[in-house]
Design an enzyme around this catalytic site. Structure first.
Site, PDB file in Angstrom:
ATOM      1  N   ASN A  89       2.045  -5.222  -3.147  1.00 57.94           N
ATOM      2  CA  ASN A  89       0.648  -5.520  -2.833  1.00 57.94           C
ATOM      3  C   ASN A  89      -0.115  -4.227  -2.566  1.00 57.94           C
ATOM      4  OD1 ASN A  89      -1.324  -7.618  -2.145  1.00 57.94           O
ATOM      5  ND2 ASN A  89      -1.149  -6.910  -0.014  1.00 57.94           N
ATOM      6  N   GLU A 143      -6.246 -10.548  -1.115  1.00 53.60           N
ATOM      7  CA  GLU A 143      -7.064 -10.294   0.081  1.00 53.60           C
ATOM      8  C   GLU A 143      -8.533 -10.212  -0.304  1.00 53.60           C
ATOM      9  OE1 GLU A 143      -5.603  -6.909   2.294  1.00 53.60           O
ATOM     10  OE2 GLU A 143      -3.519  -7.465   1.951  1.00 53.60           O
ATOM     11  N   GLU A 203       0.804  -1.236   0.000  1.00 51.76           N
ATOM     12  CA  GLU A 203       0.000   0.000   0.000  1.00 51.76           C
ATOM     13  C   GLU A 203       0.830   1.275   0.000  1.00 51.76           C
ATOM     14  OE1 GLU A 203      -2.782  -0.402   3.225  1.00 51.76           O
ATOM     15  OE2 GLU A 203      -3.528  -2.328   2.477  1.00 51.76           O
ATOM     16  N   ASP A 263     -12.249 -10.024  -0.749  1.00 57.62           N
ATOM     17  CA  ASP A 263     -13.546 -10.123  -0.089  1.00 57.62           C
ATOM     18  C   ASP A 263     -14.504  -9.207  -0.825  1.00 57.62           C
ATOM     19  OD1 ASP A 263     -12.639  -7.692   1.018  1.00 57.62           O
ATOM     20  OD2 ASP A 263     -12.481  -8.482   3.042  1.00 57.62           O
ATOM     21  N   HIS A 290     -10.415  -5.858  -2.305  1.00 58.68           N
ATOM     22  CA  HIS A 290     -11.511  -5.638  -1.350  1.00 58.68           C
ATOM     23  C   HIS A 290     -12.539  -4.791  -2.102  1.00 58.68           C
ATOM     24  CE1 HIS A 290      -9.080  -6.975   2.051  1.00 58.68           C
ATOM     25  NE2 HIS A 290      -8.127  -6.137   1.711  1.00 58.68           N
TER      26      HIS A 290
END
Ligand code: G3I
Length: 479
Positions: free
Chosen positions: A217, A280, A173, A282, A254
């Site tokens: 990432n 990750e 990030e 979701d 996400h």
């Protein structure tokens, strides 16, 4: 810890005919698929996420929190359904190095050791991130102190998990939201070390472990055309061109819905020569809407050979970091949701991956040691280009160098750099160039992708060598 449960069939046998054809076709060409013949009955679709992903040479993982390992249903579901794991918080800088150079491995080891004992892959998350930092990393530190803390952290953590971790999120990030292309988030790392901290971290990571995949990432880099995505894309392209070690890009993913160009986005990163992993995942929502979104994500990954695996950010909705969105594949009672079936079906429908991802990027340096003071020897301009050689690392019996090739006032299309070793040095590995050696004379020509340099611009290649560190005079010529 829970026991491995037998795979649930989940009614997948309606695909038996299709599967038989796919597996029969694949058996002839793919070693990875051959293994399936021992774990699946002939013609059967896989009944778990991990086994279904493995059919196309991929993994399917989950984030795991050590604090829930005393829940036997949680562990049983992990063991049954997933063949990869990411520690949700336990490997982050704050939890794992709470005091300087004093490491708290306990919780992360619990997760890693369990995964290894079950033959799962482990994704390491994460080495350098602006969040969840220990309090001893603070703005009172000088740049050199922060740099040495960062290098030590990367080296110690990677050494501890060497051979157990498959891929590391080296930097997490770092790019800004909503900024112009390439703008980084302001953090202690940009403030003290400048934007080059990302490259420094990747180089330190490669020095610590030459055999693990090194990933960048981030979230909100799912839309192929978003500014944030373009910034990361440009960075990866630049790293590959200059030989900065990077092996993969992690799309956290996400979201509520994948963007319509999500597959195109995965493909554009893969085309740069890196793996892509969905790290990750979701997806907020419920029912068929959520299931459709999950299906599209899974299909997008399995359509791109270098999309090597998917990790969901938790098992059950009740323990998700965004549980209000019910974003995972199992409900609060560990029941499979519609989204689960959509993912399983999409994994089972994937064609075998015929392009196994290659090994890690170059610039191996198996002897991590403190950086030596760089010494730079400029060369005279003999053609349209010039070159400088710099020692970037050294250790007893070996060293690593970077050579910068610069175009003069006009563009260069192809270059050749030459030098003579003064004391019997030998190159052990060279990247971003093509070498030929005759005795002590070394000639390096551009790689196919970095021969063109715009006027006044530069590119680099690098190598590791045996012997005493040396910075001989180098010449550069361009046809
Ligand atoms: O463990 C402590 C506990 O002792 C304390 O009592 C409690 C009080 O708040 O906090 C607990 O720590 C929390 C930790 O999760 C473990 O539950 C932290 O406060 C909380 O901030 C932390 O949240 C994590 C978050 O990262 C931190 O930014 C989430 O679990 C985790 O899912 C989330 O994961 C991130 C990825 O690493 C990077 N990408 C985004 C993703 C979602 O935010």
């Amino acid at each position: 810890m829970g026991e491995i449960s037998p795979p649930a069939d989940g009614g997948r046998r309606r695909h038996a005919g299709t599967r038989r054809l796919l597996i029969a076709g694949a058996l002839g060409v793919l070693g990875t698929v051959t293994a399936l013949s021992t774990s699946l009955p002939a013609g059967a679709a896989a009944g778990t996420l991990g086994a279904a992903a493995a059919q196309s040479g991929r993994y399917f993982g989950t984030a795991i929190a050590a604090g829930h390992l005393n829940d036997s249903t949680y562990v049983a579901t992990w063991d049954r359904e997933f063949n990869s794991v990411t520690a949700e918080n336990e490997m982050k800088w704050g939890p794992i190095e709470p005091s300087r150079n004093s490491f708290n491995w306990g919780s992360a080891d619990q997760i890693v050791n369990h995964a290894v004992s079950k033959g799962m892959k482990v994704r390491g998350h994460t080495l350098v991130w602006h969040a969840q930092l220990p309090s001893w990393i603070n703005t009172n530190m000088s740049a050199s102190d922060l740099r040495s803390a960062m290098t030590n952290h990367i080296t110690q953590v990677m050494n501890h998990y060497k051979g157990k971790v498959y891929a590391w999120d080296v930097v997490n990030e770092a790019f800004a939201d909503g900024g112009s292309v390439g703008s980084l988030r302001s953090s202690i790392f940009t403030q003290k070390l400048g934007n080059g901290f990302i490259e420094e971290a990747f180089r330190a990571a490669r020095a610590a472990d030459p055999n693990v995949k090194l990933c960048y990432n981030d979230y909100n880099i799912d839309d192929a055309n978003a500014n944030k995505t373009r910034g990361v894309y440009n960075m990866v392209k630049d790293f590959k061109a200059r030989g900065v070690p990077i092996d993969c890009v992690g799309l956290q993913s996400h979201f509520g819905n994948p963007p319509s160009n999500y597959q195109q986005n995965i493909a554009q990163f893969a085309a740069l020569g890196v793996d892509v992993q969905i790290t990750e995942l979701d997806v907020g929502g419920s029912g068929s809407t959520q299931a459709d979104a999950y299906r599209r994500v899974t299909q997008a990954c399995t359509a791109v050979p270098r999309c090597t695996g998917i990790t969901v950010w938790g098992i059950t909705d009740k323990w998700s970091w965004r549980s209000g969105d019910t974003p995972l594949l199992f409900d609060g009672n560990f029941n499979k949701k519609q989204a689960y079936t959509a993912v399983l079906d999409a994994l089972n429908a994937a064609t075998p991956n015929t392009s196994p991802s290659p090994t890690t990027s170059p610039s191996p340096n198996t002897s991590p040691s403190p950086r030596t003071s760089p010494s730079v020897t400029p060369s005279p301009v003999t053609g349209a280009c010039s070159a400088t050689i710099e020692t970037t690392n050294s250790w007893p019996g070996g060293f690593q160098s970077t050579v910068t090739v610069r175009a003069g006032s006009s563009a260069v299309n192809g270059w050749t750099v030459k030098w003579t070793w003064p004391g019997g040095q030998t190159i052990s590995s060279l990247w971003s160039g093509e070498q030929s050696v005759s005795g002590s004379s070394v000639t390096v020509r551009n790689a196919p992708y970095n021969g063109s340099i715009a006027a006044g611009s530069s590119t680099t290649f690098g190598f590791t060598a045996n012997g005493s560190a040396a910075t001989p005079s180098v010449t550069c010529t361009s046809p």
